[in-house]
Design an enzyme around this catalytic site. Sequence first.
Site, PDB file in Angstrom:
ATOM      1  N   HIS A 160       2.612  15.341 -23.403  1.00  0.00           N
ATOM      2  CA  HIS A 160       2.147  13.894 -23.627  1.00  0.00           C
ATOM      3  C   HIS A 160       3.065  13.275 -22.270  1.00  0.00           C
ATOM      4  O   HIS A 160       2.641  12.387 -21.765  1.00  0.00           O
ATOM      5  CB  HIS A 160       2.251  13.045 -24.741  1.00  0.00           C
ATOM      6  CG  HIS A 160       1.272  12.027 -24.889  1.00  0.00           C
ATOM      7  ND1 HIS A 160       0.963  11.321 -23.869  1.00  0.00           N
ATOM      8  CD2 HIS A 160       0.702  11.802 -26.165  1.00  0.00           C
ATOM      9  CE1 HIS A 160       0.045  10.769 -24.377  1.00  0.00           C
ATOM     10  NE2 HIS A 160      -0.178  10.451 -25.663  1.00  0.00           N
ATOM     11  N   ASP A 378     -17.173  22.516 -20.706  1.00  0.00           N
ATOM     12  CA  ASP A 378     -18.245  23.442 -20.578  1.00  0.00           C
ATOM     13  C   ASP A 378     -17.516  24.479 -19.599  1.00  0.00           C
ATOM     14  O   ASP A 378     -17.561  24.053 -18.316  1.00  0.00           O
ATOM     15  CB  ASP A 378     -19.602  23.133 -20.117  1.00  0.00           C
ATOM     16  CG  ASP A 378     -20.664  24.203 -20.209  1.00  0.00           C
ATOM     17  OD1 ASP A 378     -20.138  25.376 -20.433  1.00  0.00           O
ATOM     18  OD2 ASP A 378     -21.856  23.772 -20.162  1.00  0.00           O
TER      19      ASP A 378
END
Length: 450
Positions: A160, A378
């Site tokens: 992070h 995808d």
Amino acid sequence: MPRSSDLPDCFYQNQPILISPSRPTPKHSLYLSNLDDQKFLRFSIKYLYLFRKSTSLDALKYSLSRVLVDYYPLAGRLRTSSEDEQKLEIDCNGEGAVFAEAFMDCTADDFLEVSSRPNRSWRKLLYRIEAHSFLDIPPLIVQVTSLRCGGMILCTAINHCLCDGIGTSQFLHAWAHITAKPNGDLPIAPFHSRHVLKPRNPPQIPFDHPGFTRIAPGKDLNLNQYLQSQPLVPTSLTFTPSHILELKRHCTPSLKCTTFEALASHTWRSWVKALDLSPSLHVKLLFSVNVRKRLKPEIPQGYYGNGFVLGCAESTVKEVVSGNLHSGVKLVQQAKSALTDDNVKSMIDLLEDKTVKTDLSATLVISQWSKLGLEDLDFGEGKPLQMGPLLSDIYCLFLPVIGDFDATRVLLSMPECAVDKFEYYMKDLSDRDDYDVGNGYEGEDNGLMI
């Protein structure tokens, strides 16, 4: 797969490998902004994706090596600055990302049956790095778990301190794009420099910043410590567009509000009520706000570092519980509108003081993962069947719902003794003032999915 929600073990045929950039990359230290290296963010964002059809492992490894040329800091390592031991930086050394391959004897449908709430057995889906400290963990860890049905589970851990939610989504889409279209260009070129968020010298802090504190916890109640000490149970509720519209009706026509504002206010109020807190206790709601376009000049497109700050709504337990959705939404809106260019720059300057920390003492933190495009990933074999966090904790996540862009799944972990109350209040969309659950929820079923 057993009827219990525990997953079977992962089998590793090979040890994990390091995937380095496919060609030489710049070798230097990358400065991290004050928003990047807050102690509050010293952890990895862990995503889980379930795909019906797997992508070639060789293709994933090759495309990862290629995308790490553009996102080369993710192939580096965190370290403390030579100038300030409290300051972190990235050693862009090209050492590489960790890539693990595993097999699990279950199907995609088996996993979907137990996927509404994470449990501890999911941890085996991400290879555990044995490290002495947070700094020793590589910024990017990937595990691809092949399933019996030909599907796969992809788990990633992204530090992070290097990326926020928008940044992780940008990186993952870049990786997926290169996998599906090896000869294509990146949709967005990454912007590496964090100096656009450098503090001023001398610091200028003309604003109060209620989301932060310098005071160490004393003998008074520290709700955060209490929650962390309790057995926690994940709870998950899906709000459809009709549920959200019903919430918004409590504010209109006098107050227009967004889906996030209505749902954040409702979740905060339900959380406070479920925990049976002292009416005089001061409680806060912290929520992530993207400031890329709030700053002047705007942060350049492609910036994948932490470009968010925490908005802070605050009140007493009595006011939150006895108030209505309208009053809660107003607190959220006021917290958002306070985050002007000057206010954010003041906050960045404030964080030069390393004794300042995020105030988590009696606070619900909400992070929005919906509307970031995370669910559209995808790699060439279709979008995921499921997307969410690998783990659930006391921070609340607003998650995308696969197949329904306007729906939101609310996920967080609550003490076991408070879960039923929290779910009761979350399902009650009537906006009534009600302290007690009573003997059970006998109201009309509104269709909220748990």
